[in-house]
Motif scaffolding. Structure first.
Motif, short mmCIF file in Angstrom:
data_model
loop_
_atom_site.label_atom_id
_atom_site.label_comp_id
_atom_site.label_asym_id
_atom_site.label_seq_id
_atom_site.Cartn_x
_atom_site.Cartn_y
_atom_site.Cartn_z
N PHE A 50 0.82 -1.22 0.00
CA PHE A 50 0.00 0.00 0.00
C PHE A 50 0.85 1.27 0.00
O PHE A 50 0.41 2.31 -0.47
N ALA A 51 2.07 1.20 0.52
CA ALA A 51 2.94 2.37 0.58
C ALA A 51 3.30 2.90 -0.81
O ALA A 51 3.69 4.06 -0.94
N GLU A 52 3.15 2.08 -1.83
CA GLU A 52 3.41 2.54 -3.21
C GLU A 52 2.41 3.62 -3.63
O GLU A 52 2.65 4.33 -4.60
N TYR A 53 1.29 3.74 -2.92
CA TYR A 53 0.23 4.68 -3.30
C TYR A 53 0.11 5.87 -2.36
O TYR A 53 -0.70 6.75 -2.60
N GLY A 54 0.90 5.89 -1.30
CA GLY A 54 0.88 7.01 -0.37
C GLY A 54 1.30 6.57 1.02
O GLY A 54 1.68 5.42 1.23
#
Length: 83
Positions: free
Chosen positions: A21-25
């Protein structure tokens, strides 16, 4: 934004899910729900994103995404209803 994630692979850790999920924010928190007796994952959890924009991007990109050989089910989480 709080996001429901279903069909999580049983071998997946909270760190694995957070990194995805960190790839998106910015990820505020990750919680995979476990059985209180065995400690084994129940196959679903919640990810809290810092902004609604990042959360919306993550939901759109990751719903039905193949992750560790399983297709994730990703939706905006709704507040728990009182019983």
């Amino acid at each position: 934004m709080n996001i429901y994630v279903g069909n999580i692979p049983y071998k997946c850790t909270e760190d694995d899910l957070g990194n995805l999920f960190a790839e998106y924010g910015d990820v505020v928190s990750v919680k995979i729900i476990t059985d209180k007796f065995s400690g084994r994952s129940k196959g679903f959890g919640f990810v809290e994103m810092a902004s609604d924009e990042a959360g919306t991007k993550a939901v759109e990109a990751l719903d039905s995404y193949l992750f560790m050989e399983r297709n994730l089910k990703v939706n905006v989480a709704h507040p728990r209803e009182e019983k």
